[in-house]
Structure formats: C-alpha cells, structure tokens
Design an enzyme around this catalytic site. Structure first.
Site, PDB file in Angstrom:
ATOM      1  N   LYS A 182       0.761  -1.163  -0.087  1.00  0.00           N
ATOM      2  CA  LYS A 182      -0.247  -0.089   0.012  1.00  0.00           C
ATOM      3  C   LYS A 182       0.864   1.298  -0.166  1.00  0.00           C
ATOM      4  CE  LYS A 182      -3.610  -2.599   0.311  1.00  0.00           C
ATOM      5  NZ  LYS A 182      -3.350  -3.442  -0.891  1.00  0.00           N
ATOM      6  N   GLU A 208      -2.080   8.327   7.458  1.00  0.00           N
ATOM      7  CA  GLU A 208      -2.959   9.199   6.634  1.00  0.00           C
ATOM      8  C   GLU A 208      -4.055   9.941   7.262  1.00  0.00           C
ATOM      9  OE1 GLU A 208      -3.436   6.773   3.077  1.00  0.00           O
ATOM     10  OE2 GLU A 208      -5.364   6.167   3.739  1.00  0.00           O
ATOM     11  N   HIS A 232     -15.658  -4.806   6.024  1.00  0.00           N
ATOM     12  CA  HIS A 232     -14.769  -4.738   4.818  1.00  0.00           C
ATOM     13  C   HIS A 232     -15.098  -5.593   3.672  1.00  0.00           C
ATOM     14  CE1 HIS A 232     -12.435  -1.544   6.337  1.00  0.00           C
ATOM     15  NE2 HIS A 232     -12.469  -2.281   7.696  1.00  0.00           N
ATOM     16  N   ARG A 283      -7.071  -7.733 -10.292  1.00  0.00           N
ATOM     17  CA  ARG A 283      -7.749  -8.936 -10.647  1.00  0.00           C
ATOM     18  C   ARG A 283      -8.987  -8.492 -10.913  1.00  0.00           C
ATOM     19  NH1 ARG A 283      -8.514  -7.742  -5.043  1.00  0.00           N
ATOM     20  NH2 ARG A 283     -10.686  -7.447  -4.458  1.00  0.00           N
TER      21      ARG A 283
HETATM   22  N1  LIG Z   1      -7.721   7.456   5.096  1.00  0.00           N
HETATM   23  C1  LIG Z   1      -8.821   6.616   5.041  1.00  0.00           C
HETATM   24  N2  LIG Z   1      -9.899   7.290   5.719  1.00  0.00           N
HETATM   25  C2  LIG Z   1     -10.994   6.564   5.613  1.00  0.00           C
HETATM   26  C3  LIG Z   1     -11.109   5.399   5.092  1.00  0.00           C
HETATM   27  C4  LIG Z   1     -12.173   4.263   5.125  1.00  0.00           C
HETATM   28  C5  LIG Z   1     -11.784   3.131   4.642  1.00  0.00           C
HETATM   29  C6  LIG Z   1     -13.139   2.253   4.276  1.00  0.00           C
HETATM   30  C7  LIG Z   1     -13.559   1.896   2.814  1.00  0.00           C
HETATM   31  C8  LIG Z   1     -14.500   1.339   3.044  1.00  0.00           C
HETATM   32  C9  LIG Z   1     -15.320   0.515   4.185  1.00  0.00           C
HETATM   33  C10 LIG Z   1     -14.905   0.898   5.443  1.00  0.00           C
HETATM   34  C11 LIG Z   1     -15.416   0.712   6.474  1.00  0.00           C
HETATM   35  C12 LIG Z   1     -15.030   0.888   7.681  1.00  0.00           C
HETATM   36  C13 LIG Z   1     -13.808   1.468   8.000  1.00  0.00           C
HETATM   37  C14 LIG Z   1     -13.096   2.018   6.733  1.00  0.00           C
HETATM   38  C15 LIG Z   1     -13.911   1.794   5.551  1.00  0.00           C
HETATM   39  C16 LIG Z   1     -10.481   2.583   4.252  1.00  0.00           C
HETATM   40  N3  LIG Z   1     -10.481   1.321   3.646  1.00  0.00           N
HETATM   41  C17 LIG Z   1      -9.138   0.906   3.489  1.00  0.00           C
HETATM   42  C18 LIG Z   1      -9.092  -0.657   3.179  1.00  0.00           C
HETATM   43  C19 LIG Z   1     -10.448  -0.548   2.496  1.00  0.00           C
HETATM   44  N4  LIG Z   1     -10.801  -1.854   2.507  1.00  0.00           N
HETATM   45  C20 LIG Z   1     -11.328   0.162   3.738  1.00  0.00           C
HETATM   46  N5  LIG Z   1      -9.521   3.460   4.429  1.00  0.00           N
HETATM   47  C21 LIG Z   1      -9.725   4.755   4.895  1.00  0.00           C
HETATM   48  N6  LIG Z   1      -8.717   5.609   4.800  1.00  0.00           N
HETATM   49 CA   LIG Z   2      -7.657  -4.353  -2.443  1.00  0.00          CA
END
Ligand SMILES: Nc1ncc2cc(-c3cccc4ccccc34)c(N3CC[C@@H](N)C3)nc2n1
Ligand SMILES: [Ca+2]
Length: 448
Positions: free
Chosen positions: A116, A200, A235, A291
């Site tokens: 990442k 971040e 997720h 993918r």
């Molecule tokens: N700087 C920053 N701010 C908010 C974010 C919000 C997500 C995010 C994205 C999609 C669903 C989520 C559910 C719970 C918590 C986070 C998420 C996120 N990710 C990274 C992995 C991806 N599957 C989800 N990264 C984030 N990064």
């Molecule tokens: Ca991915």
C-alpha cells in the site's frame, strides 16, 4: 486464441469464467476440492480434476498441485478469478516459468500494488490524488505525532501489506495514536509477516467509489466507468451499483482519467480496479485491485463490455477492440451479494444443503450463481452463493426490479441474507442515495 484454460477457482466466478471461455470456443479445465466435487462449475467444465481436501490451504491455494494438473491437462493459460491466488505474484511467476499464460496483470504490477505504501508513492508521483499523510514507513511514535499534528486528527494507521481493512485503525488524539501504532504494528506482523505501517488523514464518512480499467499489452488503456461500493460490512462489500448515485459526467471523466494514469504509470495490462475514497467533491486513491472483481457484472451491464472475455483476449495478446470514445454508460445496475449467512443473527455463516431453490428472472434480472437446488454450501470458503443483479433505464427501475427479484428468489435449507437485502431496498437513505462506508453501521437496527 487459447485452446484450453484452467480455472483456478470455484463457485460463481468459476461458472462465469467457464461461460466466457465457451463463448470464445475455448476448452475449460476445472479443479475442485473434496467439498466441491458435485458443484455447478465442475458440471459445466469440459474436464475436471480433484486437487485435494476441502481446506483452501490444501486445495485452491496449493499452486504446486494446480500447476501439475495444468501441465498434465496441457492448458495454454490459467484464470485465477478473484481471491485465492489471484493476487499472488509467486503463482503468476510459476505460471510464466512453465510457459502457461497467467490471465492477469504483469507480475511487477501485482507486487507493487500489493504494498500500500509503494502503491501510494507511485500514484502520488504520477499526479493521482492521494490522502494527506506520509508515504514512508512510520519508524517511531514521535515522528507520527509530529505528522498527525500537521495533518490534523483523526488519523488512520494502516499496514502496508494489509488489504480488506485488516491492520488499520483510527486515532482521534495523541494518546490513542501511541497505542494504535503499537497495536497495528503487531497485527501487521502477525497477519502479514510485515510490520510496515503508515499514517494518513482519516476521512470520517467517505464514499467508496471505484473505476474499472481495461488495458492491453500494447499500451492502450480505457476505463469502464464507476461503481459505488460503500455498502460494506467488515470490509466485505454487500451491495454495489453502477453508476454511483452521485456521479456526474464531469466527475466520471476526472476519476476515469486518474484511474487511467494509475494504470499507465505502472505499465498495467489486464482488467483492474482503482479504488478511491470520495468526500465532498474530492477523491483520493485508496488502492488498486489487480484482479477481476466480484462486482464486475454491474459494469458489464451498463457498458455492454464483457470484462472476462476482454481479459482473456488481452492475455492472448489482442489489442483492445474499444477506444475510450466507444464506451458509453446506459441505465443503472445494482448487485446484491446473496450469502449463506444469517443476517438476522449477526450474519453467522449458514452452510448446508439447499433443499428448495427457485431463481428469479424476467426483465432486467441477471443471476450469476454458483449453486442449484440440492447443492451443498461448504463451510470452508466465503459464504457467497450467488450475485443477484438487476438493471433498468434508471436507478428507480433497477431498485423496483431488485425488490421483485428478491421476492422471487427462494433458497431454502440454508439461511441467506435475502431478508437483509430486502430491508436495504426499503430504507430511505438508500433510496435517496445517501451512502457512505458507515451505511450499515449507521442503519444496523433498521436492517435485518
Ligand atoms: N484515510 C482513510 N480514511 C477513511 C478510510 C475508510 C476506509 C473504508 C472503506 C470502506 C469501508 C470501510 C469500513 C470501515 C472502515 C473503513 C472503511 C478505508 N479502507 C482501507 C481498506 C479498505 N477496504 C477500507 N480506508 C480509509 N482511509
Ligand atoms: Ca484491495
């Protein structure tokens, strides 16, 4: 064109790939674990071979066994689908060593996007918008505290080798930050064998919008528009739609261009998806998936492009048959992931035998299913049994059709999350397109 392809996967995506192969007049070889011997995809394949016991580590992840069968069956190429070995650069390398075409991106791209930090660094250099923070590993807390002051709380600490949300946690102030750094480092070390973490700015309630890319081996890159994937649980995406309810032609053009730059700057080819976080008119690179994705059908429907067939043709060396100006977006598509899980009971998996099965159909309905009446849903893999997709001239028609299709869909013998999908399709924020990655968390009590 390839004569014979081995599908190194199972379930609905194996069915999907077999269908694409049949339409390209390519013979198919399926591999199955003991749990999948009587599955739909093995029945549809031209040849099928057992690869061992049910646990994925002993079957679908065992690439030595898979490659042995590939050589024995004399296949020209292997399609990894999604999950399992689909982003395993070692597997792709082993395919190359055996002169078997890996239907996916260059090995270098898989490796680069698997980190990442390197992905973010590469994108930032290419001019793709990224979140404020640092693209260097956090070495000590003092440094992290200094950066957090600069970018402002809340911040998020992420594992560079992570993905799918594992090894990421939010800090709202300095004391939380110190704990978060320690805990994320150790989670990353134990989960990925790589404790590299980075920091971040945390976006509180972003949307998760991704852009589908197709790129050939001759430097041609196009995008196939956007998908809204904000409705996630732990997720795992649950409901996806194309286009995003907030998409405009201008925003799609900007995000599409950013995604094409992302693909070009790593000399990408094959199908790929660039994931962004969107917040208040701005979008930021999140990660790139090297993918084909579960939710690819909603893009296929509104663009008319068969992504899996294009992926196979690209692997063979064909030039893209489309230019960007040929890609148009018509109508609206929604996908509900039908899982064998009890959404009324904290979504616990509900494997077992499907005793009665009646699939939906009619105008605007597509069902990408890996099952049939009488099939066993094994407990060893993810719980997705099918993807129910509906589409119409606009979002309203797609919604009305999804409600109808869900009411027609009977899956008895196991417990499915169909009731959950029905409740989302009635919920006002969903109907208004008011979505964010916290949608399910915020509507927990309403949904079942
Ligand atoms: N700087 C920053 N701010 C908010 C974010 C919000 C997500 C995010 C994205 C999609 C669903 C989520 C559910 C719970 C918590 C986070 C998420 C996120 N990710 C990274 C992995 C991806 N599957 C989800 N990264 C984030 N990064
Ligand atoms: Ca991915």
């Amino acid at each position: 064109m390839f004569k014979k392809i081995l599908i190194a996967n199972r379930g609905e995506i194996a069915v999907r790939i077999i269908r694409a192969c049949k339409e390209l007049d390519i013979k198919t070889v399926a591999v199955y674990s003991e749990a999948d011997e009587h599955s739909l995809y093995t029945a549809l394949a031209d040849e099928c071979y057992s690869i061992g016991e049910a646990p994925a580590s002993k079957s679908y992840l065992n690439y030595e066994k898979i490659l042995k069968i590939a050589e024995k069956a004399g296949v020209d190429a292997i399609h990894p689908g999604y999950g399992f070995l689909s982003e395993n650069s070692k597997f792709a390398e082993e395919c190359d060593n055996r002169n078997i075409e890996f239907i996916g991106p260059p090995i270098r791209a898989i490796e680069l996007m698997g980190s990442k930090i390197n992905a973010k660094k590469t994108m930032k250099k290419a001019g793709v918008p990224v979140l404020p923070g640092r693209e260097e590993p956090i070495e000590d807390e003092q440094e992290a505290i200094k950066i957090a002051k600069e970018i402002g709380y809340p911040v998020i600490i992420k594992a560079s080798a992570g993905g799918g949300g594992i090894g990421m946690s939010v800090a709202n102030d300095e004391s939380e930050l110190v704990d978060t750094i320690q805990s994320t480092k150790s989670i990353a070390q134990s989960a990925f064998g790589d404790s590299t973490i980075f920091i971040e700015k945390y976006l509180e309630k972003p949307r998760h919008i991704e852009i589908q890319i197709l790129a050939d081996k001759h430097g041609n890159v196009i995008h196939l528009g956007d998908r809204e994937c904000s409705i996630q649980r732990r997720h795992q995406k649950v409901i996806e739609e194309a286009p995003s309810p907030i998409m405009t032609p201008e925003l799609r053009e900007k995000m599409g261009e950013a995604a094409k730059i992302a693909a070009k700057c790593i000399d990408y080819y094959s199908a790929g998806t660039v994931e962004f976080l969107y917040n208040a008119g701005e979008f930021y690179f999140l990660e790139m998936n090297t993918r084909v994705q579960v939710e690819h059908p909603i893009t296929e429907i509104i663009t008319g492009v068969d992504i899996v067939k294009e992926q196979i043709k690209i692997a063979y060396g064909n030039k893209l048959p489309y230019e960007q100006k040929d890609i148009t977006f018509n109508g609206h598509a929604i996908e509900c992931r039908i899982n064998a899980e009890d959404s009324v009971n904290d979504f616990i998996p509900s494997p077992g035998k499907i005793k009665h099965y009646r699939s939906p159909g009619g105008p605007g309905v597509r069902l990408d299913s890996g099952v049939y009446g009488g099939a066993e849903i094994p407990p060893y893999y993810d719980s997705m049994v099918a993807k129910l997709i509906t589409f119409g001239k606009n979002r309203e028609e797609a919604i009305v059709r999804m409600r109808r299709a869900l009411s027609e869909y009977m899956v008895f013998g196991i417990i499915s999350n169909i009731p959950f999908h029905k409740s989302v399709l009635e919920e006002q924020d969903f109907l208004d397109g008011n979505l964010s990655t916290h949608y399910i968390a915020e509507h927990e009590k309403l949904l079942h």
